[in-house]
Design a protein around this motif. Structure first.
Motif, PDB file in Angstrom:
ATOM      1  N   ASN A 134       0.867  -1.164   0.020  1.00  0.00           N
ATOM      2  CA  ASN A 134      -0.155  -0.012  -0.085  1.00  0.00           C
ATOM      3  C   ASN A 134       0.738   1.374   0.049  1.00  0.00           C
ATOM      4  O   ASN A 134       0.599   2.267  -0.762  1.00  0.00           O
ATOM      5  CB  ASN A 134      -0.985  -0.042   1.207  1.00  0.00           C
ATOM      6  N   ALA A 135       1.890   1.401   0.629  1.00  0.00           N
ATOM      7  CA  ALA A 135       2.800   2.341   0.888  1.00  0.00           C
ATOM      8  C   ALA A 135       3.460   2.806  -0.822  1.00  0.00           C
ATOM      9  O   ALA A 135       3.619   3.851  -1.026  1.00  0.00           O
ATOM     10  CB  ALA A 135       4.018   2.130   1.715  1.00  0.00           C
ATOM     11  N   PHE A 136       3.884   1.717  -1.049  1.00  0.00           N
ATOM     12  CA  PHE A 136       4.383   1.728  -2.494  1.00  0.00           C
ATOM     13  C   PHE A 136       3.431   2.093  -3.850  1.00  0.00           C
ATOM     14  O   PHE A 136       3.751   2.944  -4.457  1.00  0.00           O
ATOM     15  CB  PHE A 136       5.326   0.479  -2.945  1.00  0.00           C
ATOM     16  N   ASN A 137       2.320   1.609  -3.674  1.00  0.00           N
ATOM     17  CA  ASN A 137       1.108   2.167  -4.248  1.00  0.00           C
ATOM     18  C   ASN A 137       0.936   3.685  -4.157  1.00  0.00           C
ATOM     19  O   ASN A 137       0.736   4.136  -5.160  1.00  0.00           O
ATOM     20  CB  ASN A 137       0.045   1.357  -4.116  1.00  0.00           C
ATOM     21  N   GLY A 138       0.926   4.112  -2.905  1.00  0.00           N
ATOM     22  CA  GLY A 138       0.646   5.449  -2.855  1.00  0.00           C
ATOM     23  C   GLY A 138       1.773   6.279  -3.228  1.00  0.00           C
ATOM     24  O   GLY A 138       1.528   7.453  -3.853  1.00  0.00           O
ATOM     25  N   MET A 139       2.958   5.910  -3.232  1.00  0.00           N
ATOM     26  CA  MET A 139       4.122   6.713  -3.665  1.00  0.00           C
ATOM     27  C   MET A 139       4.094   6.829  -5.267  1.00  0.00           C
ATOM     28  O   MET A 139       4.107   7.672  -5.676  1.00  0.00           O
ATOM     29  CB  MET A 139       5.359   6.243  -3.294  1.00  0.00           C
ATOM     30  N   GLY A 140       3.893   5.582  -5.706  1.00  0.00           N
ATOM     31  CA  GLY A 140       3.644   5.488  -7.206  1.00  0.00           C
ATOM     32  C   GLY A 140       2.463   6.556  -7.752  1.00  0.00           C
ATOM     33  O   GLY A 140       2.482   7.140  -8.718  1.00  0.00           O
ATOM     34  N   TYR A 141       1.259   6.424  -6.963  1.00  0.00           N
ATOM     35  CA  TYR A 141       0.170   7.251  -7.466  1.00  0.00           C
ATOM     36  C   TYR A 141       0.635   8.867  -7.394  1.00  0.00           C
ATOM     37  O   TYR A 141       0.271   9.549  -8.210  1.00  0.00           O
ATOM     38  CB  TYR A 141      -1.056   7.115  -6.435  1.00  0.00           C
TER      39      TYR A 141
END
Length: 84
Positions: A12-19
């Motif tokens: 979830n953290a990496f998805n947020g950074m990617g977003y």
């Protein structure tokens, strides 16, 4: 509240950074500059301590910019009218 598994939290953290990087103009700029600075640091053969300082500063700047983006989005939800 049930806590999520550690792997899911990182996902979830990496998805947020990617977003953030893909949807925010400043995110794109900060990420591009962070890559350029890392390349320059590699070229100039920084010491381990210098790398630590560089990564810490880069992480702080990007994380604060992500928090700013989140607060701006929250304000847009609460008050839709544009205010310069």
């Amino acid at each position: 509240m049930k806590s999520q598994p550690t792997a899911k939290a990182f996902e979830n953290a990496f998805n947020g950074m990617g977003y953030y990087i893909s949807h925010d103009r400043n995110g794109k700029i900060h990420f591009a500059l962070a890559v350029l600075v890392a390349m320059a640091a590699f070229f100039f053969k920084l010491s381990a301590a210098e790398w630590c300082i560089l990564l810490l500063c880069t992480g702080v700047v990007i994380s604060l910019e992500m928090m700013n983006h989140a607060i701006e989005n929250l304000c847009d939800v609460v008050h839709e009218a544009h205010h310069p």
